[in-house]
Design a protein around this motif. Structure first.
Motif, PDB file in Angstrom:
ATOM      1  N   ASP A   1       0.826  -1.203   0.000  1.00  0.00           N
ATOM      2  CA  ASP A   1       0.000   0.000   0.000  1.00  0.00           C
ATOM      3  C   ASP A   1       0.862   1.255   0.000  1.00  0.00           C
ATOM      4  N   GLN A   2       1.915   1.227   0.805  1.00  0.00           N
ATOM      5  CA  GLN A   2       2.806   2.383   0.883  1.00  0.00           C
ATOM      6  C   GLN A   2       3.450   2.667  -0.473  1.00  0.00           C
ATOM      7  N   SER A   3       3.897   1.641  -1.143  1.00  0.00           N
ATOM      8  CA  SER A   3       4.531   1.817  -2.455  1.00  0.00           C
ATOM      9  C   SER A   3       3.548   2.414  -3.466  1.00  0.00           C
ATOM     10  N   ALA A   4       2.293   1.953  -3.407  1.00  0.00           N
ATOM     11  CA  ALA A   4       1.281   2.463  -4.330  1.00  0.00           C
ATOM     12  C   ALA A   4       1.019   3.942  -4.081  1.00  0.00           C
ATOM     13  N   LEU A   5       0.958   4.320  -2.817  1.00  0.00           N
ATOM     14  CA  LEU A   5       0.683   5.712  -2.476  1.00  0.00           C
ATOM     15  C   LEU A   5       1.860   6.616  -2.804  1.00  0.00           C
ATOM     16  N   LEU A   6       3.067   6.121  -2.594  1.00  0.00           N
ATOM     17  CA  LEU A   6       4.239   6.916  -2.950  1.00  0.00           C
ATOM     18  C   LEU A   6       4.339   7.099  -4.462  1.00  0.00           C
ATOM     19  N   ALA A   7       3.887   6.083  -5.210  1.00  0.00           N
ATOM     20  CA  ALA A   7       3.845   6.218  -6.670  1.00  0.00           C
ATOM     21  C   ALA A   7       2.844   7.292  -7.074  1.00  0.00           C
ATOM     22  N   LEU A   8       1.729   7.376  -6.350  1.00  0.00           N
ATOM     23  CA  LEU A   8       0.748   8.434  -6.607  1.00  0.00           C
ATOM     24  C   LEU A   8       1.341   9.797  -6.280  1.00  0.00           C
ATOM     25  N   GLU A   9       2.013   9.886  -5.156  1.00  0.00           N
ATOM     26  CA  GLU A   9       2.622  11.164  -4.768  1.00  0.00           C
ATOM     27  C   GLU A   9       3.630  11.638  -5.813  1.00  0.00           C
ATOM     28  N   ALA A  10       4.337  10.672  -6.403  1.00  0.00           N
ATOM     29  CA  ALA A  10       5.344  11.033  -7.412  1.00  0.00           C
ATOM     30  C   ALA A  10       4.713  11.638  -8.661  1.00  0.00           C
ATOM     31  N   GLN A  11       3.406  11.374  -8.868  1.00  0.00           N
ATOM     32  CA  GLN A  11       2.708  11.911 -10.040  1.00  0.00           C
ATOM     33  C   GLN A  11       2.024  13.249  -9.754  1.00  0.00           C
ATOM     34  N   ILE A  12       2.156  13.741  -8.516  1.00  0.00           N
ATOM     35  CA  ILE A  12       1.578  15.030  -8.158  1.00  0.00           C
ATOM     36  C   ILE A  12       2.580  16.129  -8.511  1.00  0.00           C
ATOM     37  N   SER A  13       2.198  16.972  -9.443  1.00  0.00           N
ATOM     38  CA  SER A  13       3.109  18.029  -9.893  1.00  0.00           C
ATOM     39  C   SER A  13       2.885  19.354  -9.167  1.00  0.00           C
ATOM     40  N   TYR A  14       1.751  19.465  -8.481  1.00  0.00           N
ATOM     41  CA  TYR A  14       1.462  20.717  -7.781  1.00  0.00           C
ATOM     42  C   TYR A  14       0.622  20.406  -6.554  1.00  0.00           C
ATOM     43  N   ASP A  15       1.159  20.767  -5.403  1.00  0.00           N
ATOM     44  CA  ASP A  15       0.485  20.536  -4.120  1.00  0.00           C
ATOM     45  C   ASP A  15       0.592  21.837  -3.333  1.00  0.00           C
ATOM     46  N   PRO A  16      -0.349  22.779  -3.561  1.00  0.00           N
ATOM     47  CA  PRO A  16      -0.184  24.139  -3.029  1.00  0.00           C
ATOM     48  C   PRO A  16      -0.095  24.211  -1.507  1.00  0.00           C
ATOM     49  N   LYS A  17      -0.683  23.245  -0.827  1.00  0.00           N
ATOM     50  CA  LYS A  17      -0.653  23.267   0.629  1.00  0.00           C
ATOM     51  C   LYS A  17       0.440  22.363   1.198  1.00  0.00           C
ATOM     52  N   ASN A  18       1.194  21.721   0.316  1.00  0.00           N
ATOM     53  CA  ASN A  18       2.278  20.821   0.725  1.00  0.00           C
ATOM     54  C   ASN A  18       1.807  19.743   1.701  1.00  0.00           C
ATOM     55  N   VAL A  19       0.557  19.350   1.564  1.00  0.00           N
ATOM     56  CA  VAL A  19       0.004  18.369   2.483  1.00  0.00           C
ATOM     57  C   VAL A  19       0.679  17.012   2.300  1.00  0.00           C
ATOM     58  N   LEU A  20       0.791  16.583   1.059  1.00  0.00           N
ATOM     59  CA  LEU A  20       1.400  15.276   0.819  1.00  0.00           C
ATOM     60  C   LEU A  20       2.889  15.308   1.119  1.00  0.00           C
ATOM     61  N   THR A  21       3.527  16.379   0.769  1.00  0.00           N
ATOM     62  CA  THR A  21       4.963  16.508   1.036  1.00  0.00           C
ATOM     63  C   THR A  21       5.255  16.404   2.523  1.00  0.00           C
ATOM     64  N   ASN A  22       4.438  17.029   3.332  1.00  0.00           N
ATOM     65  CA  ASN A  22       4.668  17.057   4.775  1.00  0.00           C
ATOM     66  C   ASN A  22       4.165  15.815   5.487  1.00  0.00           C
ATOM     67  N   SER A  23       3.179  15.144   4.908  1.00  0.00           N
ATOM     68  CA  SER A  23       2.539  14.039   5.623  1.00  0.00           C
ATOM     69  C   SER A  23       2.942  12.671   5.100  1.00  0.00           C
ATOM     70  N   TRP A  24       3.045  12.540   3.780  1.00  0.00           N
ATOM     71  CA  TRP A  24       3.327  11.233   3.200  1.00  0.00           C
ATOM     72  C   TRP A  24       4.831  10.973   3.220  1.00  0.00           C
ATOM     73  N   SER A  25       5.260  10.363   4.287  1.00  0.00           N
ATOM     74  CA  SER A  25       6.687  10.088   4.469  1.00  0.00           C
ATOM     75  C   SER A  25       6.872   8.627   4.838  1.00  0.00           C
ATOM     76  N   SER A  26       7.860   7.991   4.258  1.00  0.00           N
ATOM     77  CA  SER A  26       8.143   6.586   4.566  1.00  0.00           C
ATOM     78  C   SER A  26       8.604   6.398   6.005  1.00  0.00           C
ATOM     79  N   GLY A  27       8.876   7.486   6.691  1.00  0.00           N
ATOM     80  CA  GLY A  27       9.299   7.385   8.081  1.00  0.00           C
ATOM     81  C   GLY A  27       8.157   7.259   9.072  1.00  0.00           C
ATOM     82  N   THR A  28       6.915   7.431   8.592  1.00  0.00           N
ATOM     83  CA  THR A  28       5.748   7.303   9.464  1.00  0.00           C
ATOM     84  C   THR A  28       4.805   6.250   8.911  1.00  0.00           C
TER      85      THR A  28
END
Length: 359
Positions: A20-47
């Protein structure tokens, strides 16, 4: 042996959540614009994935069951890896700027019940393999740029309750098989380019049929409404239907909203319209109806809006109109009514406005 089994379960759980984590990180990699940086700040392999924004996991299997990124103003595409979220029940990404096509791999989400991708910029065809989503209940692809036809394979989803394909660029005919889904409650196809005739409908659970602004034509089948006891809203406006109204329409006694505006319907409005006592809004304008207004109409005491404009109605406006005490808007413009209204007091109960009563 017990310790070995527990260790195996722990490994299997970690392995599955890694998928599941790999699938979601693949989705995040396809996000070219995240104005609130929600995924950048929250979607981390460390959590833990289950603590990520927009993610819901089930407590038993610790697998991702819901993904909700709606109203985020993000831009991106959907990678095929999302099809690996095998426990996903709900996928909602509406009101963003996703684009590209929907990957066929979404058809592998065999537990999916809710799919909502409305108000994005998706294009291309609706994947025919979507018919493999055997547990899907709500399909909302509205307000995108989908083209070509409606896949007949959708009729294979025996659990579907809502089909919302409004505001796209779909063409071709409406597959008649869709109206055989016994669980279907609402079909919303407004503002497309659909053509052809009206298919026969045999779905007693159906409450809403919205075909506003397409290129549908032909006469309505006489028995079209014979099996629609639950119908509450019917909108066939801005199409090219013609002919007289089928008598079975007036068997839909739960109907509250009826709009046939801007078609080519002819003939008289039947006396049986008085059977629709639950009506609150009735739009028959811009057709070719003739004859007089049937007095039975005033049995519909819940009417709030009534429009008969741009037809060929004759005679006088029945004084019984004053019995419609909930009426707030009346449009009788561009007809052939004779005589004058006896008194404007007939309309004094119109609380908000009269669109036009000069005929």
């Amino acid at each position: 042996m017990v310790q070995s089994y527990i260790a195996y379960l722990a490994f299997a759980t970690v392995s599955n959540i890694t998928i599941d984590q790999s699938a979601l990180l693949a989705l995040e990699a396809q996000i070219s614009y995240d104005p609130k940086n929600v995924l950048t700040n929250s979607w981390s392999s460390g959590t833990s994935v289950c603590n990520w924004f927009g993610i819901t996991c089930d407590s038993r299997h610790l697998r991702v069951t819901a993904l909700n990124l709606s109203y985020m103003n993000i831009v991106g595409t959907i990678p095929p890896h999302v099809g690996n979220l095998s426990f996903l029940v709900s996928l909602s990404i509406e009101n963003n700027s996703f684009h590209g096509s929907l990957p066929n791999e979404l058809s592998r989400l065999y537990r999916l019940q809710h799919l909502s991708v409305g108000f994005n910029n998706f294009s291309g065809e609706i994947p025919s393999r979507m018919g493999l989503l055997s547990k899907l209940q709500n399909l909302s692809l509205n307000s995108n740029n989908f083209t070509r036809g409606i896949p007949p394979s959708l009729s294979n989803i025996s659990t579907l309750e809502i089909i919302d394909l409004t505001y796209n660029k779909l063409s071709g005919s409406i597959p008649s098989s869709i109206f055989n889904i016994s669980t279907l409650q609402g079909i919303y196809l407004r503002k497309n380019k659909l053509s052809g005739t009206m298919p026969f409908i045999n779905t007693s659970s159906l409450r809403v049929i919205d075909l506003y602004s397409n290129k549908l034509s032909g006469e309505l089948p006489e028995d079209m409404f014979s099996h629609l006891p639950s119908l509450q809203r019917l909108d066939l406006s801005f199409n090219q239907f013609y002919g007289e109204l089928p008598s079975t329409l007036f068997k839909c006694k739960k109907l509250q909203y009826l709009s046939l505006w801007s078609n080519n319907f002819t003939g008289r409005v039947p006396q049986e319209i008085g059977n629709l006592t639950m009506l609150t809004k009735l739009f028959l304008g811009s057709n070719d109806f003739e004859g007089t207004i049937p007095p039975t109409l005033f049995n519909c005491k819940h009417l709030q809006i009534l429009s008969f404009s741009a037809n060929r109605f004759t005679g006088s406006v029945p004084s019984e109109i004053e019995n419609l005490t909930m009426l707030t808007a009346l449009d009788l413009n561009s007809n052939n009514f004779g005589g004058m209204f006896s008194s404007l007091e007939v309309f004094s109960h119109l609380r908000n406005f009269i669109i036009c009563f000069e005929c």
